[in-house]
Design an enzyme around this catalytic site. Structure first.
Site, mmCIF file in Angstrom:
data_model
loop_
_atom_site.group_PDB
_atom_site.id
_atom_site.type_symbol
_atom_site.label_atom_id
_atom_site.label_comp_id
_atom_site.label_asym_id
_atom_site.label_seq_id
_atom_site.Cartn_x
_atom_site.Cartn_y
_atom_site.Cartn_z
ATOM 1 N N LYS A 1 -8.313 18.136 14.647
ATOM 2 C CA LYS A 1 -7.168 17.226 14.842
ATOM 3 C C LYS A 1 -6.140 17.437 13.722
ATOM 4 C CE LYS A 1 -7.274 12.767 13.333
ATOM 5 N NZ LYS A 1 -6.099 12.423 12.524
ATOM 6 N N ASN A 2 -6.608 17.414 12.482
ATOM 7 C CA ASN A 2 -5.654 17.453 11.365
ATOM 8 C C ASN A 2 -4.982 18.811 11.195
ATOM 9 O OD1 ASN A 2 -6.085 14.804 10.886
ATOM 10 N ND2 ASN A 2 -7.201 15.056 8.966
ATOM 11 N N CYS B 1 -0.585 0.840 6.019
ATOM 12 C CA CYS B 1 -1.636 1.512 6.768
ATOM 13 C C CYS B 1 -2.943 0.928 6.293
ATOM 14 C CB CYS B 1 -1.485 3.000 6.481
ATOM 15 S SG CYS B 1 -2.946 3.961 6.615
ATOM 16 N N ARG C 1 0.006 4.490 1.303
ATOM 17 C CA ARG C 1 0.359 5.846 1.770
ATOM 18 C C ARG C 1 1.869 6.123 1.844
ATOM 19 N NH1 ARG C 1 -3.784 7.541 6.567
ATOM 20 N NH2 ARG C 1 -3.412 9.627 5.840
ATOM 21 N N ASP D 1 -12.250 11.807 4.021
ATOM 22 C CA ASP D 1 -12.484 11.563 5.450
ATOM 23 C C ASP D 1 -13.973 11.590 5.821
ATOM 24 O OD1 ASP D 1 -9.822 11.212 5.852
ATOM 25 O OD2 ASP D 1 -9.467 13.104 6.889
ATOM 26 N N ARG E 1 -8.682 8.348 18.643
ATOM 27 C CA ARG E 1 -7.625 9.119 17.970
ATOM 28 C C ARG E 1 -8.179 10.426 17.419
ATOM 29 N NH1 ARG E 1 -5.037 6.240 13.251
ATOM 30 N NH2 ARG E 1 -4.088 8.280 13.224
HETATM 31 C C1 UD1 Z 1 -4.157 13.882 5.279
HETATM 32 C C2 UD1 Z 1 -5.089 13.708 6.452
HETATM 33 C C3 UD1 Z 1 -6.054 12.564 6.211
HETATM 34 C C4 UD1 Z 1 -6.793 12.775 4.905
HETATM 35 C C5 UD1 Z 1 -5.813 13.038 3.768
HETATM 36 C C6 UD1 Z 1 -6.501 13.386 2.453
HETATM 37 C C7 UD1 Z 1 -3.782 14.436 8.360
HETATM 38 C C8 UD1 Z 1 -3.051 14.064 9.599
HETATM 39 N N1 UD1 Z 1 -4.284 13.434 7.644
HETATM 40 O O1 UD1 Z 1 -3.406 12.676 5.154
HETATM 41 O O2 UD1 Z 1 -6.975 12.507 7.304
HETATM 42 O O3 UD1 Z 1 -7.551 11.628 4.605
HETATM 43 O O4 UD1 Z 1 -4.930 14.123 4.109
HETATM 44 O O5 UD1 Z 1 -7.326 14.486 2.613
HETATM 45 O O6 UD1 Z 1 -3.950 15.600 8.050
HETATM 46 N N2 UD1 Z 1 0.673 10.063 -1.503
HETATM 47 C C9 UD1 Z 1 1.724 9.542 -2.210
HETATM 48 N N3 UD1 Z 1 2.973 9.978 -1.916
HETATM 49 C C10 UD1 Z 1 3.211 10.924 -0.968
HETATM 50 C C11 UD1 Z 1 2.134 11.464 -0.256
HETATM 51 C C12 UD1 Z 1 0.863 11.018 -0.546
HETATM 52 O O7 UD1 Z 1 1.536 8.684 -3.076
HETATM 53 O O8 UD1 Z 1 4.375 11.284 -0.754
HETATM 54 C C13 UD1 Z 1 -0.694 9.584 -1.773
HETATM 55 C C14 UD1 Z 1 -1.250 8.828 -0.569
HETATM 56 O O9 UD1 Z 1 -0.857 7.486 -0.587
HETATM 57 C C15 UD1 Z 1 -2.738 9.000 -0.751
HETATM 58 C C16 UD1 Z 1 -2.856 10.386 -1.395
HETATM 59 O O10 UD1 Z 1 -1.572 10.673 -1.927
HETATM 60 O O11 UD1 Z 1 -3.238 8.036 -1.637
HETATM 61 C C17 UD1 Z 1 -3.272 11.468 -0.418
HETATM 62 O O12 UD1 Z 1 -2.328 11.582 0.603
HETATM 63 P P1 UD1 Z 1 -2.086 12.933 1.416
HETATM 64 O O13 UD1 Z 1 -2.878 14.039 0.790
HETATM 65 O O14 UD1 Z 1 -0.620 13.134 1.553
HETATM 66 O O15 UD1 Z 1 -2.748 12.586 2.810
HETATM 67 P P2 UD1 Z 1 -2.087 12.640 4.247
HETATM 68 O O16 UD1 Z 1 -1.338 13.903 4.434
HETATM 69 O O17 UD1 Z 1 -1.413 11.349 4.535
#
Ligand code: UD1
Length: 417
Positions: free
Chosen positions: A22-23, A116, A121, A304, A396
């Site tokens: 999925k991801n 969320c 996030r 995850d 999902r």
């Molecule tokens: C993706 C995955 C999710 C997984 C996560 C971490 C998808 C669709 N989702 O989520 O299943 O749990 O990676 O492996 O692929 N953060 C910030 N600012 C930002 C971006 C992130 O503070 O601009 C923080 C987030 O709040 C979180 C952490 O960084 O605490 C990790 O986020 P991120 O690695 O970006 O995860 P996602 O891409 O949202």
């Protein structure tokens, strides 16, 4: 709304096929809007988030067809640069269209994802990095409005190896003028899959899988045919199902190297996991032991899989500590597991699990995708009947979970309420 009803106590035995990731599929589908030719993607799982992404692509001006057996065809038409709130709020990954739209059209209007269930996030790191490439952003009525006069290469150093941020930048940089260097980039296999897909479309990306990725911008991307990687989190979840039921499962179409940290923890718990000719064989006895787990960016233990290993630890011997460092507020499943008899104490980022309890079936309610999976796992081993409500979360991210589990002997069925 459907629920899953599980009669616990069955030992799982048999073969389970792991679906496409999925991801990895989500960013690759979204990246397809940048291709000038047709894109054919194989091994795409049939999931609610995939349907939502295809709906998003339609709204953005693409045509797509999903044959339901893993093959998606996408052709981009006249693009429309707006991702509406109704869609983004159901799937946060919609924010990944920001980079591609800016790269292709020079403008994008994307609803800001709201709060969320697993923490706030934010997307600040995505925006800051795109600003370095020449984009400007305003916030208006809950929408991020971005524009640029063509993106240019930049040297970006992420404060944190954000998965989504790295993906957004990879897509934007592929069509930017000049070279982009991403430092402290995410190393997750799904990021590598996206980079490999973009390269198959003619992008010039190197270093994916390491923390420094370089992207030489190209004027256009072509279509291609690409097979999406298998889902390492789904695979890890079925490993947990084999472990918690003392079962013997063979997982086919299963990633292995990408699950090193997860496999290492299960082995430490006493689960036997080996690759053989058919796939990955997972065998467990009755006497598993608790371990300590810290969630970290790849190649560390994935956040995850945190909820799922917690469920297994509830019934394993001894006690163990789980530290969640990626997301705040990602222990909601613990409260439901406690309702089933688990002994878990939460303090900030840490959860202490006292194992060795007998879980008792109960009606439970999940707050997010992986939390739901941990409740299903607990239900598989619990005495009596467990009813997992709000399974739209599961839909999902887990393709046909009740069919896959029941084919291996679980007593589980979906009931419409
Ligand atoms: C993706 C995955 C999710 C997984 C996560 C971490 C998808 C669709 N989702 O989520 O299943 O749990 O990676 O492996 O692929 N953060 C910030 N600012 C930002 C971006 C992130 O503070 O601009 C923080 C987030 O709040 C979180 C952490 O960084 O605490 C990790 O986020 P991120 O690695 O970006 O995860 P996602 O891409 O949202």
């Amino acid at each position: 709304m459907d629920k899953l009803v599980i009669e616990g106590g069955a030992r799982l035995e048999g073969e389970i096929r792991i679906s496409g990731s999925k991801n990895a599929s989500l960013p690759i589908l979204i990246a397809s809007l940048m291709a000038d030719g047709d894109v054919f993607l194989e091994n795409v799982p049939k999931l609610r988030d995939i349907n939502t992404t295809l709906e998003l692509l339609t709204l953005l001006g693409c045509q797509s067809h999903f044959n339901g057996h893993g093959l998606v065809e996408i052709s981009a038409g006249n693009l429309v640069p707006e991702a509406p709130y109704d869609l983004v709020r159901t799937m946060r990954a919609s924010v990944l269209c920001l980079g591609p739209l800016l790269a292709k059209l020079g403008r994008a209007k994307v609803a800001l994802p709201g709060g969320c269930a697993i923490g706030s996030r934010p997307v600040d790191l995505h925006l800051r990095a795109l600003e370095q490439m020449g984009a400007g952003f305003d916030l208006d009525s809950g929408y991020i409005i971005g524009s640029c006069e063509g993106l240019r290469g930049a040297h970006v150093i992420f404060d944190f190896p954000t998965v989504g941020g790295t993906e957004n930048l990879l897509m934007a940089a592929s069509l930017a003028k000049g070279e982009t260097i991403l430092e402290n980039a995410a190393r997750e296999p799904e990021v590598v899959d996206l980079a490999d897909f973009l390269n198959a479309c003619g992008a010039r990306i190197s270093g994916q899988g390491t923390s420094i990725i370089s992207v030489d911008g190209v004027p256009s991307l072509s279509g291609c045919r690409y097979r999406v990687m298998s889902d390492r989190i789904e695979a890890g979840t079925y490993m947990a199902a084999g472990a918690i039921t003392g079962g013997d499962l063979v997982l086919t179409n299963c990633p292995f190297e990408e699950l090193e940290a997860v496999i290492a923890k299960f082995r430490e718990m006493g689960v036997d996991i080996e690759k053989d000719a058919r796939g990955v064989r997972v065998r467990a006895g009755k006497d598993l032991t608790c371990v300590d787990v810290v969630t970290l960016p790849y190649p560390g233990f994935p956040t995850d899989m945190q909820a799922q290993i917690m469920a297994v630890m509830c019934v394993a011997r001894g006690s163990g500590m789980i530290k969640e460092t990626i997301f705040e507020n990602r222990f909601m499943h613990a409260l439901e597991l406690i309702r089933m008899g688990a002994k878990i104490r939460i303090s900030g980022q840490n959860a202490v699990v006292r194992g060795g309890v007998e879980l008792i079936g109960a009606p439970v309610m999940a707050s997010d995708l992986r939390a739901s999976a941990s409740l299903v796992l607990a239900g598989l081993v619990a005495r009596g009947r467990t009813e997992v409500q709000r399974i739209y979360h599961l839909d999902r991210g887990y393709e046909k979970i009740e069919n896959k589990l029941s084919s291996a002997g679980a007593r589980i069925k979906r009931v419409s309420q």
